[in-house]
Design a protein around this motif. Structure first.
Motif, PDB file in Angstrom:
ATOM      1  N   ALA A  24       0.639  -1.192   0.090  1.00  0.00           N
ATOM      2  CA  ALA A  24      -0.122  -0.142  -0.207  1.00  0.00           C
ATOM      3  C   ALA A  24       1.080   0.945  -0.714  1.00  0.00           C
ATOM      4  O   ALA A  24       2.319   0.819   0.283  1.00  0.00           O
ATOM      5  N   SER A  25       0.028   2.316  -0.667  1.00  0.00           N
ATOM      6  CA  SER A  25       0.685   3.638  -0.117  1.00  0.00           C
ATOM      7  C   SER A  25       0.665   4.067   1.048  1.00  0.00           C
ATOM      8  O   SER A  25      -0.381   3.967   1.434  1.00  0.00           O
ATOM      9  N   HIS A  26       1.337   5.094   1.092  1.00  0.00           N
ATOM     10  CA  HIS A  26       0.616   5.706   2.245  1.00  0.00           C
ATOM     11  C   HIS A  26       1.740   7.162   2.971  1.00  0.00           C
ATOM     12  O   HIS A  26       2.658   7.699   2.020  1.00  0.00           O
ATOM     13  N   ARG A  27       1.229   8.208   3.346  1.00  0.00           N
ATOM     14  CA  ARG A  27       1.479   9.443   3.906  1.00  0.00           C
ATOM     15  C   ARG A  27       1.135   9.229   5.344  1.00  0.00           C
ATOM     16  O   ARG A  27      -0.002   9.692   5.793  1.00  0.00           O
ATOM     17  N   ILE A  28       2.146  10.499   6.527  1.00  0.00           N
ATOM     18  CA  ILE A  28       2.161  10.210   7.747  1.00  0.00           C
ATOM     19  C   ILE A  28       2.434  12.208   7.755  1.00  0.00           C
ATOM     20  O   ILE A  28       3.226  12.743   6.899  1.00  0.00           O
ATOM     21  N   VAL A  29       1.275  12.492   8.355  1.00  0.00           N
ATOM     22  CA  VAL A  29       1.167  13.991   8.948  1.00  0.00           C
ATOM     23  C   VAL A  29       0.904  13.963   9.734  1.00  0.00           C
ATOM     24  O   VAL A  29      -0.270  13.060  10.655  1.00  0.00           O
ATOM     25  N   GLU A  30       0.836  16.068  10.735  1.00  0.00           N
ATOM     26  CA  GLU A  30       0.789  16.055  11.487  1.00  0.00           C
ATOM     27  C   GLU A  30      -0.037  17.628  11.445  1.00  0.00           C
ATOM     28  O   GLU A  30       0.222  17.797  10.755  1.00  0.00           O
ATOM     29  N   LEU A  31      -0.980  16.637  12.032  1.00  0.00           N
ATOM     30  CA  LEU A  31      -2.238  18.048  11.821  1.00  0.00           C
ATOM     31  C   LEU A  31      -2.639  18.347  13.665  1.00  0.00           C
ATOM     32  O   LEU A  31      -3.449  17.604  14.074  1.00  0.00           O
ATOM     33  N   TYR A  32      -3.060  19.124  13.668  1.00  0.00           N
ATOM     34  CA  TYR A  32      -4.478  20.046  14.745  1.00  0.00           C
ATOM     35  C   TYR A  32      -3.332  19.359  15.351  1.00  0.00           C
ATOM     36  O   TYR A  32      -4.665  19.082  16.658  1.00  0.00           O
ATOM     37  N   GLY A  33      -2.592  19.136  15.986  1.00  0.00           N
ATOM     38  CA  GLY A  33      -1.899  18.417  17.023  1.00  0.00           C
ATOM     39  C   GLY A  33      -1.527  16.833  17.373  1.00  0.00           C
ATOM     40  O   GLY A  33      -1.521  16.062  18.115  1.00  0.00           O
ATOM     41  N   ARG A  34      -2.626  16.422  16.021  1.00  0.00           N
ATOM     42  CA  ARG A  34      -2.567  14.479  15.820  1.00  0.00           C
ATOM     43  C   ARG A  34      -1.378  14.243  15.036  1.00  0.00           C
ATOM     44  O   ARG A  34      -1.509  14.985  14.007  1.00  0.00           O
ATOM     45  N   LYS A  35      -0.953  12.374  14.695  1.00  0.00           N
ATOM     46  CA  LYS A  35      -0.603  12.125  14.515  1.00  0.00           C
ATOM     47  C   LYS A  35      -1.508  11.268  12.607  1.00  0.00           C
ATOM     48  O   LYS A  35      -2.593  10.871  13.807  1.00  0.00           O
ATOM     49  N   LEU A  36      -1.805  11.063  11.904  1.00  0.00           N
ATOM     50  CA  LEU A  36      -2.692  11.145  10.557  1.00  0.00           C
ATOM     51  C   LEU A  36      -1.374   9.855   9.914  1.00  0.00           C
ATOM     52  O   LEU A  36      -0.899  10.772   9.465  1.00  0.00           O
ATOM     53  N   VAL A  37      -1.973   8.893   9.553  1.00  0.00           N
ATOM     54  CA  VAL A  37      -1.484   8.103   8.765  1.00  0.00           C
ATOM     55  C   VAL A  37      -2.976   7.957   7.301  1.00  0.00           C
ATOM     56  O   VAL A  37      -3.507   7.446   8.059  1.00  0.00           O
ATOM     57  N   LEU A  38      -2.217   8.516   6.086  1.00  0.00           N
ATOM     58  CA  LEU A  38      -3.164   8.483   4.884  1.00  0.00           C
ATOM     59  C   LEU A  38      -2.625   6.363   4.273  1.00  0.00           C
ATOM     60  O   LEU A  38      -1.857   6.947   3.894  1.00  0.00           O
ATOM     61  N   ALA A  39      -3.549   6.120   3.781  1.00  0.00           N
ATOM     62  CA  ALA A  39      -3.199   5.020   3.027  1.00  0.00           C
ATOM     63  C   ALA A  39      -4.049   4.755   2.172  1.00  0.00           C
ATOM     64  O   ALA A  39      -5.530   4.414   2.264  1.00  0.00           O
ATOM     65  N   TRP A  40      -3.496   3.637   1.279  1.00  0.00           N
ATOM     66  CA  TRP A  40      -4.565   3.585   0.139  1.00  0.00           C
ATOM     67  C   TRP A  40      -3.742   2.836  -0.450  1.00  0.00           C
ATOM     68  O   TRP A  40      -2.458   2.554  -1.087  1.00  0.00           O
ATOM     69  N   PRO A  41      -4.352   1.903  -1.803  1.00  0.00           N
ATOM     70  CA  PRO A  41      -5.589   1.621  -2.388  1.00  0.00           C
ATOM     71  C   PRO A  41      -6.840   0.702  -1.190  1.00  0.00           C
ATOM     72  O   PRO A  41      -6.189   0.263  -0.280  1.00  0.00           O
ATOM     73  N   ASP A  42      -7.783   1.504  -0.893  1.00  0.00           N
ATOM     74  CA  ASP A  42      -8.201   1.079   0.382  1.00  0.00           C
ATOM     75  C   ASP A  42      -8.784  -0.346  -0.446  1.00  0.00           C
ATOM     76  O   ASP A  42      -8.259  -1.405   1.095  1.00  0.00           O
TER      77      ASP A  42
END
Ligand SMILES: [Mn+2]
Length: 331
Positions: A24-42
Motif C-alpha cells: 500500500a501507499s501511505h503518507r504521514i502527517v501531523e495536523l492539529y496536534g494529531r498524527k495521521l496516516v493516510l493509506a491507499w488503495p482501499d
C-alpha cells in the motif's frame, strides 16, 4: 482512502511495516496536534489493524484532511491573534495594490477605526497584461510590514513565486494564493511549508471539489492554518466581472472544517455591486470578507472600477453589522 488517527504517544513503525508488506501507499502527517496516516488503495488496506490506531476513517472525498469526514468541528485559524472561523466575521480590507507608504499607513489606520481586523494589499500582482502595473514587489511587502507595526493589525498579501517564500515569511502574517495559482501545485506545497496561515483563493474555473483538493496540498505538508476564499467563477454572464458562487460558499461550509472567506470585490467588478455581494456572502456562511478599499479609487493603479472609497466602505460595515446580528454573529 483510509485515514488512521494515531493514539497519542504511539509508535507507527509496525503500522507502516504492515502497509509496506501489503504494497500500500501511505503518507504521514501531523495536523492539529494529531498524527495521521493516510493509506491507499482501499481494497488492499481494508481490514488492517494495529495497536497504534485510535480511529480508522474510510474517506470518500479526494480531500480527506480538508473534509469533515474526520474533523467534524470547525477549525479556527489564528493570524497573530485574529481568529478566523469563530463567531466573529473577520473583515480584511485595503487597496488592490500597495502603492505608497504614507497613504497605505493612513488608510490602514482609518480602516482599523472602522472595525477592520486585517489589512490586505498586493505587492506582487498577477496581471492579465504584462504591460499593466506589476506591483512594488519586495518594497511593497516592506511597506505592509510597517503598516502592521503602525496599526497592530496583521497583513495578508499574495505570493506568486515559490522563490519568494523567504520574503513572505519575513514580511507578512498571512500568505495568499491567488485564483490564477490555485492549482499551481509546487506553489501550494511550498506555502504548506512556509509556517504561516494561508488564504487560498478558488480558481475561477475550479469546482468546489477542486478548490478543496488544492487546500489538501497545503494540509498534507502539515499546515492546518488554511482559509479558503471564494472570489467568483467564470460563467456565461458578462454583466459582472465573475459570478460570486454563494452556493459554493454554503456547500464548502458543509464539506470542510476550514474557515471560508469571500472576496466580493473581484466578482463585482463594479463598485456599486460590492456591498450586495458582501452581504450575500456572509448570509451564505462566509467567516471572513476580503474587500478592496482605496483612498482615491479613481486614481488606483489596479482594479480602479471595483475599489470602494472610505465612505462607501464605512456604510457597508454598518450593513454588515446588521446582517451579522440577524445571523447570530458579530463583525
Ligand atoms: Mn484586485
Amino acid at each position: 482512502m483510509i485515514l488512521y488517527v494515531i493514539k497519542k504517544g504511539s509508535s507507527i513503525d509496525s503500522l507502516v511495516d504492515k502497509l509496506g508488506s501489503r504494497g500500500a501507499s501511505h503518507r504521514i502527517v501531523e495536523l492539529y496536534g494529531r498524527k495521521l496516516v493516510l493509506a491507499w488503495p482501499d481494497n488492499i488496506v481494508e481490514g488492517l489493524t494495529d495497536p497504534s490506531i485510535e480511529a480508522t476513517i474510510k474517506t470518500k472525498k479526494p480531500y480527506p484532511l480538508a473534509s469533515r469526514e474526520w474533523k467534524k468541528e470547525d477549525t479556527i485559524v489564528n493570524v497573530n491573534g485574529v481568529e478566523i472561523g469563530g463567531k466573529r466575521i473577520v473583515i480584511a480590507a485595503g487597496p488592490c495594490s500597495v502603492e505608497d507608504e504614507e497613504q497605505m499607513i493612513t488608510i490602514s489606520r482609518t480602516l482599523k477605526n472602522l472595525g477592520v481586523s486585517m489589512i490586505r494589499g498586493g505587492a506582487f500582482k498577477p496581471r492579465t497584461s504584462p504591460y499593466s502595473f506589476q506591483g512594488l514587489g519586495e518594497k511593497g511587502l516592506k511597506i505592509l510590514r510597517r503598516v502592521s507595526e503602525e496599526t497592530g493589525l496583521p497583513v495578508v498579501s499574495e505570493i506568486m513565486d515559490p522563490r519568494d517564500a523567504t520574503l513572505f515569511r519575513e514580511y507578512v502574517d498571512m500568505v495568499q494564493i491567488g485564483a490564477r495559482n490555485s492549482q499551481n501545485f509546487s506553489l501550494l506545497k511550498e506555502v504548506g511549508r512556509i509556517g504561516k496561515p494561508v488564504l487560498l483563493k478558488r480558481g475561477f474555473g475550479n469546482t468546489v471539489d477542486e478548490w478543496l483538493s488544492s487546500a489538501e496540498y497545503i494540509l498534507l505538508e502539515g499546515n492546518g492554518s488554511v482559509v479558503i476564499c471564494e472570489r467568483g467563477i467564470r460563467s456565461f454572464e458578462t454583466g459582472t466581472r465573475f459570478t460570486l458562487d454563494v452556493g459554493g460558499i454554503a456547500l464548502a461550509k458543509r464539506l470542510t472544517h476550514l474557515p471560508v472567506c469571500a472576496d466580493p470585490s473581484h466578482p463585482a467588478g463594479k463598485r456599486d455591486l460590492v456591498a450586495p455581494l458582501a452581504l450575500a456572502a456572509i448570509a451564505s456562511g462566509a467567516d471572513m470578507l476580503l474587500i478592496e478599499v482605496h483612498h482615491n479609487p479613481e486614481r488606483a493603479l489596479s482594479d480602479s472600477e471595483q475599489q470602494l472609497d472610505i465612505a462607501g466602505f464605512a456604510s457597508l460595515m454598518e450593513r454588515l453589522r446588521s446582517v451579522a446580528r440577524i445571523l447570530g454573529r458579530d463583525v
